[in-house]
Design an enzyme around this catalytic site. Sequence first.
Site, PDB file in Angstrom:
ATOM      1  N   GLU A 173       0.826  -1.208   0.000  1.00  0.00           N
ATOM      2  CA  GLU A 173       0.000   0.000   0.000  1.00  0.00           C
ATOM      3  C   GLU A 173       0.866   1.265   0.000  1.00  0.00           C
ATOM      4  OE1 GLU A 173      -2.682  -0.693   3.324  1.00  0.00           O
ATOM      5  OE2 GLU A 173      -3.965  -1.939   2.063  1.00  0.00           O
TER       6      GLU A 173
ATOM      7  N   ASP B  59      -8.270  -9.133   4.416  1.00  0.00           N
ATOM      8  CA  ASP B  59      -8.105  -7.958   5.263  1.00  0.00           C
ATOM      9  C   ASP B  59      -9.173  -7.844   6.346  1.00  0.00           C
ATOM     10  OD1 ASP B  59      -6.985  -5.681   6.203  1.00  0.00           O
ATOM     11  OD2 ASP B  59      -7.502  -4.412   4.501  1.00  0.00           O
TER      12      ASP B  59
ATOM     13  N   GLU C 238      -1.764 -11.907  13.263  1.00  0.00           N
ATOM     14  CA  GLU C 238      -2.242 -10.554  13.565  1.00  0.00           C
ATOM     15  C   GLU C 238      -3.766 -10.520  13.491  1.00  0.00           C
ATOM     16  OE1 GLU C 238      -0.120  -7.197  11.562  1.00  0.00           O
ATOM     17  OE2 GLU C 238      -2.121  -6.461  11.064  1.00  0.00           O
TER      18      GLU C 238
ATOM     19  N   GLU D 174     -12.417  -1.987  12.410  1.00  0.00           N
ATOM     20  CA  GLU D 174     -12.493  -1.319  11.111  1.00  0.00           C
ATOM     21  C   GLU D 174     -13.649  -1.838  10.246  1.00  0.00           C
ATOM     22  OE1 GLU D 174      -8.914  -1.632   8.779  1.00  0.00           O
ATOM     23  OE2 GLU D 174      -9.786  -0.565   7.077  1.00  0.00           O
TER      24      GLU D 174
ATOM     25  N   TRP E 163      -8.328  -2.326  -5.870  1.00  0.00           N
ATOM     26  CA  TRP E 163      -7.852  -2.886  -4.604  1.00  0.00           C
ATOM     27  C   TRP E 163      -7.912  -4.418  -4.529  1.00  0.00           C
ATOM     28  CZ3 TRP E 163      -5.451  -0.014  -0.913  1.00  0.00           C
ATOM     29  CH2 TRP E 163      -5.547   1.377  -1.044  1.00  0.00           C
TER      30      TRP E 163
HETATM   31  C1  BDP Z   1      -6.148  -2.193   6.187  1.00  0.00           C
HETATM   32  C2  BDP Z   1      -6.426  -0.783   6.617  1.00  0.00           C
HETATM   33  C3  BDP Z   1      -5.273   0.156   6.425  1.00  0.00           C
HETATM   34  C4  BDP Z   1      -4.012  -0.460   7.005  1.00  0.00           C
HETATM   35  C5  BDP Z   1      -3.775  -1.831   6.398  1.00  0.00           C
HETATM   36  C6  BDP Z   1      -2.611  -2.566   7.035  1.00  0.00           C
HETATM   37  O1  BDP Z   1      -7.534  -0.321   5.890  1.00  0.00           O
HETATM   38  O2  BDP Z   1      -5.589   1.364   7.058  1.00  0.00           O
HETATM   39  O3  BDP Z   1      -2.925   0.358   6.786  1.00  0.00           O
HETATM   40  O4  BDP Z   1      -4.892  -2.636   6.611  1.00  0.00           O
HETATM   41  O5  BDP Z   1      -2.859  -3.548   7.730  1.00  0.00           O
HETATM   42  O6  BDP Z   1      -7.087  -2.992   6.820  1.00  0.00           O
HETATM   43  O7  BDP Z   1      -1.465  -2.222   6.827  1.00  0.00           O
END
Ligand code: BDP
Length: 659
Positions: free
Chosen positions: A278, A357, A379, A385, A520
């Site tokens: 990202e 995610d 993790e 979220e 994404w």
């Molecule tokens: C996603 C989140 C983002 C995080 C990313 C991560 O939307 O804000 O930076 O994971 O785990 O769930 O690095």
Amino acid sequence: MPLPVPVLPEGVDPAWLPPAAFRAVGSGRTLIRGSGPLVETVHGEVAEACRRFGGRVVRDAEPEGGAYDLVLDLGVHDLGDEDFTLARQGGTTAVTASGGRGLLYGLFHVVRLGEAAFTGERERERHHPALALRMLDHWDNVAVHPVMGQVERGYAGGSLFWEDGRARGDLERVRAYGRLLAACGINAVAVNNVNVHETEAHLLTDRIGEVAAIAEALQPYGIRTHLSVSFAAPVLLGGLPTADPLDEGVRGWWAEATGAVYEAIPDFGGYVVKADSEGQPGPFAYGRSHADGANLLAAALEPYGGTVHWRAFVYDHCQDWRDRGTDRARAAYDHFVPLDGAFADNAVLQVKHGPIDFQVREPVSPLIGAMPGTRLAVELQVTQEYTGQQRHVCWLGPMWSEVLRFPAEQGSSVGELTRGGLIAVSNAGDDPFWTGHPLAQANLYTFGRLAWRPDAEPGEVLDEWIGLTFGPGPEAGLHAVFDGSWRTYEKYTAPLGVGFMVQPGHHYGPSVDGYEYSPWGTYHFADRDGIGVDRSVATGTGYAGQYAKPWAELYESPDTCPDELLLFFHHVSYGHTLHSGKTVIQHIYDTHFEGVAEVEEARELWASLAGLVDPVRHTRVAERYEEQLRSAREWRDQINSYFFRKSGVPDERGRRVHP
Ligand code: BDP
């Protein structure tokens, strides 16, 4: 000198350590034996409890029979640093430990037991954390980020650590946080966001003093501090022309920077790294592997006993959505399994529990179990979220417990395979209730307890939290409010494991196609004939083949794939019949009506507890229930009408499925 118990600012909820929880300890006679900083913490805790409840505490005397109700003894030498034993004989409850942390955990265990610790006889029981590392990652920015705010994905106010672009001057609340964490067994914290922006990158070097101040506030409760660092630090901070992990200058820079970190924080835990993910920099830019990247930092940390936590969340977030051949779920396995055995001993690969995610339902990541030569940490996401952002009650204990008990490989559960520890993204902030929604505290507590014992019964952990937090009275009602809340949330949001369907960016509330035509990699592929992602080996992306037996075979076919994951693994017609006997479309309608009805019931139940719960807390939760209900209805209406329009199939029960 006994260390005073941290004082909370006016109006801040003591969470699961209200003074009343210390009644049994504080009303008796206690003897404490041993020395060291954490013994002073233990002494401070008992002294405060005695001050409140009239008991007495003595240091370093002989534990003559019957003279004490409680003996906390750091004398023994046959236990690990975090272990303790508990026994009760002849009217004395005895906790023994070899290390200060063990003694502290022993005291908090006695607090949890309350009166029960001081009645009858008890054989000597040994307590030992199953996982050595039980850590929270804070996605906190030092400076307020223009898009993500201060705490990325934070729903509990500002950061506990940072304010106005620097470490808080008054760290009393941080001490109190360390205390809360220790009381549920957490022993490590990473104090800044994994997305390391420019200001935050400096914490590693010229601003390490601020990190040291936070670390010092956490130490008395046995919490070690970790730092998220930028892989590009040698360029960003050191002015080097490259961050290539095999470059001698780069290696020297990291060694020197790390030496300075340990000078400032002698018990520093190590680094957390999000690389090539990202937009974060990483070793790919230099044609190097992630093992090269992780080992660079591992080598710098090794002389001091530190660890690098290297995140496996590496995928292409700019993929072409028209290209059905790319599957984000495959990415972590494809990148990392070929590197098994190549990571240094003090490098831990930190793997999200599911392949995508943190959705409300995902299969367990196939990486777990596929890298026997690598230390893995799992993790979890305690911050909600994708599970209601602490406006919805969604107690995640049952989900995490399913993950941790999942027999990923030849009879070994995920909990047993996570040698590198259990890590979670924290949900705490400077909100008076710590977690925004007061009931979201239960997720934080449950995480800590499951990290200590991954096979613990989540319902029992929940009852512990309820008992400590609320005392006697509302237990049964509260248990009911929480118990099914994760499944309720699942019912009114994205169906059958397909995930997302959230509003882009902030991820709150429904938007069925919100991510469908974006790069994404999170798609549902719904059309007029069907829905779901074909991840089979035979006709799909091949993701199902990343699993060990029997899972690969089980997930490969829609006939054997569990219902709750069907749309994660398969694209099926709306008329496809589930194992439950319902068609997919009818399942969607039914669960969305049920989910809303369950929220209505939970809201009523909460209302009925009005006299039993402190009014401020009761009001805050009641308000959040209003929002949860509004949002659940919105989800129901959007999902149901979307799929009615796509499929043209009416609800067989004749309910109105579109506004
Ligand atoms: C996603 C989140 C983002 C995080 C990313 C991560 O939307 O804000 O930076 O994971 O785990 O769930 O690095």
